[in-house]
Scaffold this motif. Structure first.
Motif, short mmCIF file in Angstrom:
data_model
loop_
_atom_site.label_atom_id
_atom_site.label_comp_id
_atom_site.label_asym_id
_atom_site.label_seq_id
_atom_site.Cartn_x
_atom_site.Cartn_y
_atom_site.Cartn_z
N ALA A 169 0.83 -1.21 0.00
CA ALA A 169 0.00 0.00 0.00
C ALA A 169 0.86 1.25 0.00
O ALA A 169 1.92 1.29 0.64
CB ALA A 169 -0.92 0.00 1.22
N ASP A 170 0.41 2.27 -0.71
CA ASP A 170 1.13 3.54 -0.66
C ASP A 170 0.18 4.71 -0.85
O ASP A 170 -0.99 4.54 -1.16
CB ASP A 170 2.27 3.59 -1.69
CG ASP A 170 1.77 3.60 -3.14
OD1 ASP A 170 0.54 3.68 -3.37
OD2 ASP A 170 2.61 3.51 -4.04
N TYR A 171 0.72 5.89 -0.60
CA TYR A 171 0.00 7.14 -0.86
C TYR A 171 0.87 7.97 -1.80
O TYR A 171 2.08 8.13 -1.56
CB TYR A 171 -0.23 7.91 0.44
CG TYR A 171 -0.92 9.25 0.23
CD1 TYR A 171 -2.31 9.33 0.16
CD2 TYR A 171 -0.18 10.42 0.08
CE1 TYR A 171 -2.95 10.54 -0.05
CE2 TYR A 171 -0.81 11.63 -0.14
CZ TYR A 171 -2.20 11.70 -0.20
OH TYR A 171 -2.82 12.89 -0.42
N CYS A 172 0.27 8.47 -2.87
CA CYS A 172 1.04 9.26 -3.84
C CYS A 172 0.19 10.41 -4.35
O CYS A 172 -0.84 10.19 -5.01
CB CYS A 172 1.51 8.38 -5.00
SG CYS A 172 2.54 9.27 -6.18
N GLN A 173 0.60 11.62 -4.04
CA GLN A 173 0.00 12.84 -4.56
C GLN A 173 1.15 13.75 -4.95
O GLN A 173 1.91 14.20 -4.09
CB GLN A 173 -0.88 13.51 -3.50
CG GLN A 173 -1.43 14.87 -3.91
CD GLN A 173 -2.46 14.76 -5.02
OE1 GLN A 173 -3.53 14.20 -4.83
NE2 GLN A 173 -2.15 15.31 -6.18
N ALA A 174 1.31 13.99 -6.23
CA ALA A 174 2.48 14.70 -6.73
C ALA A 174 2.63 16.07 -6.07
O ALA A 174 1.68 16.86 -6.01
CB ALA A 174 2.38 14.87 -8.24
N ASP A 175 3.84 16.36 -5.55
CA ASP A 175 4.13 17.68 -4.98
C ASP A 175 5.52 18.14 -5.37
O ASP A 175 6.36 17.34 -5.81
CB ASP A 175 3.91 17.71 -3.46
CG ASP A 175 4.80 16.74 -2.69
OD1 ASP A 175 5.63 16.04 -3.31
OD2 ASP A 175 4.68 16.69 -1.45
N THR A 176 5.75 19.44 -5.24
CA THR A 176 6.96 20.06 -5.77
C THR A 176 7.43 21.20 -4.88
O THR A 176 6.64 21.79 -4.14
CB THR A 176 6.69 20.61 -7.19
OG1 THR A 176 7.86 21.29 -7.68
CG2 THR A 176 5.53 21.60 -7.19
#
Length: 291
Positions: free
Chosen positions: A118-125
């Motif tokens: 399981a993972d969490y991925c929300q693109a950030d910069t």
């Protein structure tokens, strides 16, 4: 024919409602393991364009995969004669973790194989909006936001803290019951050392890799191996056809990965054939990254 030694074992797999987790559940069940699947239905990532086809890989398709339950996976495993159950639960809540192990023991017995997928991925910069290099979307069309305390904490809660707590609970239960030959397999990314436009995702995976090596060092005397599978680009629904073509050209084996490619390696790491392997990262991506 190779005997993996997995018949009669109990596996706990997180993030098993689709993609690599679901493929791993199927692969372990084929080897005779009983499988408890943990999953969490996730909200949509942004708004697909009107032209986005929900029947082929891309944002709309990936959102539908992330939002589904694990009922079909369990049903398919049972139809093939496997023993399987699924539980929806949020790993960002620390109390979920011992409860999952309790459920596995109640249903099947002590957990022998732990797969932290399981993972969490929300693109950030780091780049502020309006400055060179800034963007509202990643090249794949996924929403891109500024790095914040919230984006940092959400990634680390799942990708780092939950994995560490899952390993600690697994170890506690194996050690106190004097059980040997446990297997932990953790899923990372081949960009964990620094992932532009996915900065918190990459960093949280890199922290998980450190936890994994420490666990391998400490748990080896108890017969528990800990290894990391680091996927290259894998088609779990998020890679658009245009992206797939470009990524294939960057990969020596000239294609992107499929979930089953990763599942086969995970089965190996869970098997008796991997009994002398611990504390290692296997880059599983057709040569997309090499050391």
């Amino acid at each position: 024919m190779i005997d993996t030694g997995l018949a009669g074992k109990v596996a706990l797999i997180t993030g098993g409602n689709h993609g690599i987790g679901a493929a791993t559940a199927r692969a372990l069940a084929r080897e005779g393991a009983s499988v408890l699947i943990n999953y969490l239905r996730m909200p949509a990532l942004g708004s697909p364009a009107p032209s986005d086809d929900a029947s082929s890989p891309g944002l709309a398709f990936y959102n539908s995969r992330r939002a589904q339950d694990a009922d079909e996976v369990v049903r398919n495993l049972r139809e093939q004669g496997g023993r399987a159950q699924a539980i929806e639960a949020d790993l960002s809540n620390p109390t979920t973790i011992p409860w999952l192990f309790e459920q596995a023991e109640y249903l099947f017995g002590p957990v022998d194989v732990l797969v932290n997928n399981a993972d969490y991925c929300q693109a950030d910069t780091f780049i502020p909006k309006g400055y060179p290099g800034s963007a509202d979307l990643t090249p794949g069309g996924y929403p891109l936001s500024a790095l914040s305390a919230e984006s940092h904490d959400r990634h680390f809660a799942i990708n780092s803290r939950a994995v560490a707590l899952m390993m600690a609970e697994f170890a506690r239960r194996r050690i106190t019951k004097d059980l040997r030959d446990g297997r932990i397999i953790n899923l990372s990314t081949d960009a964990a050392s620094g992932f532009g436009q996915n900065t918190s995702y990459g960093a949280s995976k890199f922290a998980m890799e450190s936890y994994s090596r420490a666990a391998a060092h400490e748990l080896g005397p108890y017969g528990i191996t800990v290894n990391i599978v680091s996927p290259g680009p894998t088609q779990t629904g998020w890679i658009t056809p245009a992206m797939e073509q470009a990524l294939s050209e960057q990969t020596p084996l000239r294609r992107v990965g499929q979930p089953e490619d990763l599942a086969d390696v995970i089965v190996f790491l869970a098997s008796q054939q991997a009994r002398w392997l611990t504390g290692q990262i296997l880059y599983v991506g057709g040569g997309h990254r090499m050391l």
